[in-house]
Scaffold this motif. Structure first.
Motif, PDB file in Angstrom:
ATOM      1  N   THR A 259       0.833  -1.211   0.000  1.00  0.00           N
ATOM      2  CA  THR A 259       0.000   0.000   0.000  1.00  0.00           C
ATOM      3  C   THR A 259       0.862   1.254   0.000  1.00  0.00           C
ATOM      4  O   THR A 259       0.479   2.272  -0.591  1.00  0.00           O
ATOM      5  CB  THR A 259      -0.947   0.021   1.219  1.00  0.00           C
ATOM      6  OG1 THR A 259      -0.198  -0.211   2.415  1.00  0.00           O
ATOM      7  CG2 THR A 259      -2.016  -1.048   1.090  1.00  0.00           C
ATOM      8  N   LEU A 260       2.026   1.213   0.650  1.00  0.00           N
ATOM      9  CA  LEU A 260       2.907   2.375   0.628  1.00  0.00           C
ATOM     10  C   LEU A 260       3.479   2.595  -0.768  1.00  0.00           C
ATOM     11  O   LEU A 260       3.581   3.737  -1.249  1.00  0.00           O
ATOM     12  CB  LEU A 260       4.023   2.212   1.650  1.00  0.00           C
ATOM     13  CG  LEU A 260       4.923   3.446   1.804  1.00  0.00           C
ATOM     14  CD1 LEU A 260       5.157   3.767   3.281  1.00  0.00           C
ATOM     15  CD2 LEU A 260       6.276   3.234   1.105  1.00  0.00           C
ATOM     16  N   LEU A 261       3.841   1.506  -1.454  1.00  0.00           N
ATOM     17  CA  LEU A 261       4.330   1.622  -2.827  1.00  0.00           C
ATOM     18  C   LEU A 261       3.262   2.221  -3.735  1.00  0.00           C
ATOM     19  O   LEU A 261       3.549   3.054  -4.598  1.00  0.00           O
ATOM     20  CB  LEU A 261       4.770   0.254  -3.348  1.00  0.00           C
ATOM     21  CG  LEU A 261       6.166  -0.222  -2.914  1.00  0.00           C
ATOM     22  CD1 LEU A 261       6.334  -1.701  -3.208  1.00  0.00           C
ATOM     23  CD2 LEU A 261       7.249   0.587  -3.615  1.00  0.00           C
ATOM     24  N   GLU A 262       2.015   1.800  -3.557  1.00  0.00           N
ATOM     25  CA  GLU A 262       0.917   2.370  -4.344  1.00  0.00           C
ATOM     26  C   GLU A 262       0.784   3.864  -4.095  1.00  0.00           C
ATOM     27  O   GLU A 262       0.563   4.652  -5.030  1.00  0.00           O
ATOM     28  CB  GLU A 262      -0.395   1.663  -4.007  1.00  0.00           C
ATOM     29  CG  GLU A 262      -0.483   0.239  -4.512  1.00  0.00           C
ATOM     30  CD  GLU A 262      -1.843  -0.370  -4.208  1.00  0.00           C
ATOM     31  OE1 GLU A 262      -2.846   0.130  -4.751  1.00  0.00           O
ATOM     32  OE2 GLU A 262      -1.892  -1.331  -3.423  1.00  0.00           O
ATOM     33  N   ALA A 263       0.900   4.255  -2.824  1.00  0.00           N
ATOM     34  CA  ALA A 263       0.780   5.677  -2.489  1.00  0.00           C
ATOM     35  C   ALA A 263       1.909   6.480  -3.117  1.00  0.00           C
ATOM     36  O   ALA A 263       1.699   7.592  -3.623  1.00  0.00           O
ATOM     37  CB  ALA A 263       0.786   5.855  -0.969  1.00  0.00           C
ATOM     38  N   LEU A 264       3.130   5.936  -3.133  1.00  0.00           N
ATOM     39  CA  LEU A 264       4.253   6.638  -3.760  1.00  0.00           C
ATOM     40  C   LEU A 264       4.061   6.737  -5.267  1.00  0.00           C
ATOM     41  O   LEU A 264       4.389   7.758  -5.889  1.00  0.00           O
ATOM     42  CB  LEU A 264       5.565   5.909  -3.455  1.00  0.00           C
ATOM     43  CG  LEU A 264       6.032   5.911  -1.994  1.00  0.00           C
ATOM     44  CD1 LEU A 264       7.304   5.074  -1.849  1.00  0.00           C
ATOM     45  CD2 LEU A 264       6.275   7.332  -1.488  1.00  0.00           C
ATOM     46  N   ALA A 265       3.510   5.663  -5.852  1.00  0.00           N
ATOM     47  CA  ALA A 265       3.312   5.647  -7.304  1.00  0.00           C
ATOM     48  C   ALA A 265       2.285   6.673  -7.754  1.00  0.00           C
ATOM     49  O   ALA A 265       2.341   7.155  -8.899  1.00  0.00           O
ATOM     50  CB  ALA A 265       2.881   4.253  -7.748  1.00  0.00           C
ATOM     51  N   THR A 266       1.361   7.027  -6.880  1.00  0.00           N
ATOM     52  CA  THR A 266       0.295   7.966  -7.254  1.00  0.00           C
ATOM     53  C   THR A 266       0.542   9.374  -6.703  1.00  0.00           C
ATOM     54  O   THR A 266      -0.363  10.202  -6.689  1.00  0.00           O
ATOM     55  CB  THR A 266      -1.066   7.445  -6.744  1.00  0.00           C
ATOM     56  OG1 THR A 266      -0.987   7.220  -5.325  1.00  0.00           O
ATOM     57  CG2 THR A 266      -1.423   6.136  -7.429  1.00  0.00           C
TER      58      THR A 266
END
Length: 415
Positions: free
Chosen positions: A162-169
């Motif tokens: 979920t942290l990777l998703e947040a960084l990606a967006t």
């Protein structure tokens, strides 16, 4: 922050009773009139008093009434019986090594993954700390483009998708992320190759420049690791994340670990620990037993109400508890059982006293607290945020409560 559909981890008896048993009423094993806690306390007191006749009688009774497949009372009796027998016979070290050896032989990535994901599905016990910590980490990284998380936990990296998703967006340029995982549990080491491959694949899918490093098998204590060994660079924004791992560090070494954290000059340190104290009472067996019984009674009750009676995952979690109970109640800390086997937990207020020597507490923002509350609404009733009575300052962290009893503490700290 809680979208997990793209996660690299996603894949589409009855026993004899006597007058001590209580067949009526609720199965809630925290009720004061339940038979298991009464018998277990009597047995622990007899061991404390070295009353061999009473010890033998009570161990026999517990053996007759307990079962790993029964209700909550029977399970508590079964798993605590094992620890009390080991304490009475001074066989704790041998028993614990056998339990660990058996667990090691059956440990694989797919089984561990299924267990963790099912637990996260039915209970916020672990996801509470993930959401709180990720929120604090993302806020600490705001505006930074070269990120480094030093992860000291044994959660198989389930926190990070979920942290990777947040960084990606992120609205600005996607930052690069280096994730250094310091493994402190023997059983986790065997699955890190599989985890590495999955995390790298997921980061590519998210379009996040990613470097994944694993530190295992160090012959020295965690507090003796160096900035160079952890791969910390001067131009990186560093965060240290500790989820349920600090309790695995020997009590005498915790000051060294906190000094190591300070030397790395992190933007934030996140600490999540279960709310139990097996440290201050370690010289008094009966007091330690009382705290152990209190904590695991809450945990077993939570498992009973969260999982179906025939759940294999529930049985695996209970067996994991049995190893910890044996470790706490019947193993001598002076003997070297093995790396990363300490079970001397401390409560949030105790960790606060240690951390405040070199760090200042940081309160979770309203946005992060709202995310945590939203998480809890996804689960059955009984879960809530609790007020930390020992620390009136809200900066001391937040507590997850099960039926108004604090069970997990989450906090954030800055140098």
């Amino acid at each position: 922050m809680e979208r997990t559909n793209l996660s690299p981890y996603t894949n589409q008896t009855t026993t004899k009773h006597n007058t001590y048993t209580n067949s009526g009423g609720s199965d809630n094993c925290t009720d004061d009139d339940k038979w298991a806690s009464k018998l277990l306390r009597e047995c622990a007191r007899a061991i404390y008093d070295k009353d061999s006749a009473k010890i033998n009688h009570l161990l026999w009774m517990l053996n007759e009434l307990s079962s790993p497949y029964g209700d909550c009372d029977q399970k508590l009796a079964y798993y605590f019986l094992q620890a009390l027998f080991c304490k009475a016979t001074e066989s704790g070290q041998r028993c614990y090594k056998t339990l660990i050896s058996v667990a090691d032989k059956t440990h694989c990535f797919d089984t561990a993954k299924k267990l963790i994901l099912k637990f996260q599905e039915v209970s916020p016990w672990t996801t509470f700390g993930h959401v709180a910590s990720n929120g604090a980490i993302l806020e600490a990284f705001d505006g930074e483009n070269k990120l480094h998380i030093i992860d000291i936990s044994n959660t198989l990296c389930t926190q990070w998708p979920t942290l990777l998703e947040a960084l990606a967006t992120r609205s600005d340029e996607t930052p690069s992320l280096k994730l250094t995982v310091v493994v402190t549990a023997n059983m986790v080491r065997s699955v890190m190759k599989e985890i590495t491959q999955r995390m790298e694949k997921f980061a590519r899918l998210m379009g996040v420049p990613f470097e994944f490093n694993v530190i295992t098998g160090s012959s020295r204590s965690l507090g003796q690791l160096t900035k160079e060994e952890l791969g910390v660079q001067e131009d990186e924004a560093v965060v240290i994340n500790c989820i349920g791992a600090l309790r695995k560090i020997e009590v005498e070494e915790r000051g060294d670990v906190i000094r190591l954290f300070s030397s790395l000059k992190p933007r934030v340190v996140t600490v999540v620990e279960e709310e139990a104290d097996f440290t201050s009472s370690r010289s008094d067996f009966f007091k330690c037993f009382e705290e152990c019984l209190r904590y695991y009674t809450l945990y077993f009750e939570m498992l009973e109400e969260s999982f179906s009676p025939t759940s294999n995952e529930r049985l695996m979690l209970e067996r994991e508890c049995s190893r910890s109970i044996v470790r706490v109640l019947s193993c001598d800390d002076k003997e070297n059982v093995g790396s990363g086997d300490c079970e001397r937990r401390e409560k949030g207020n105790q960790w606060c006293e240690r951390l405040k020597e070199l760090f200042s507490p940081v309160s979770f923002s309203d946005d992060v607290v709202d995310d945590v509350r939203a998480l809890l609404r996804r689960y059955r009733s009984g879960w809530s945020l609790a007020v930390d009575q020992a620390n009136s300052n809200k900066d001391s962290g937040i507590l997850l409560a099960w039926k108004d009893e604090p069970v997990v503490w989450a906090s954030a700290w800055k140098p």
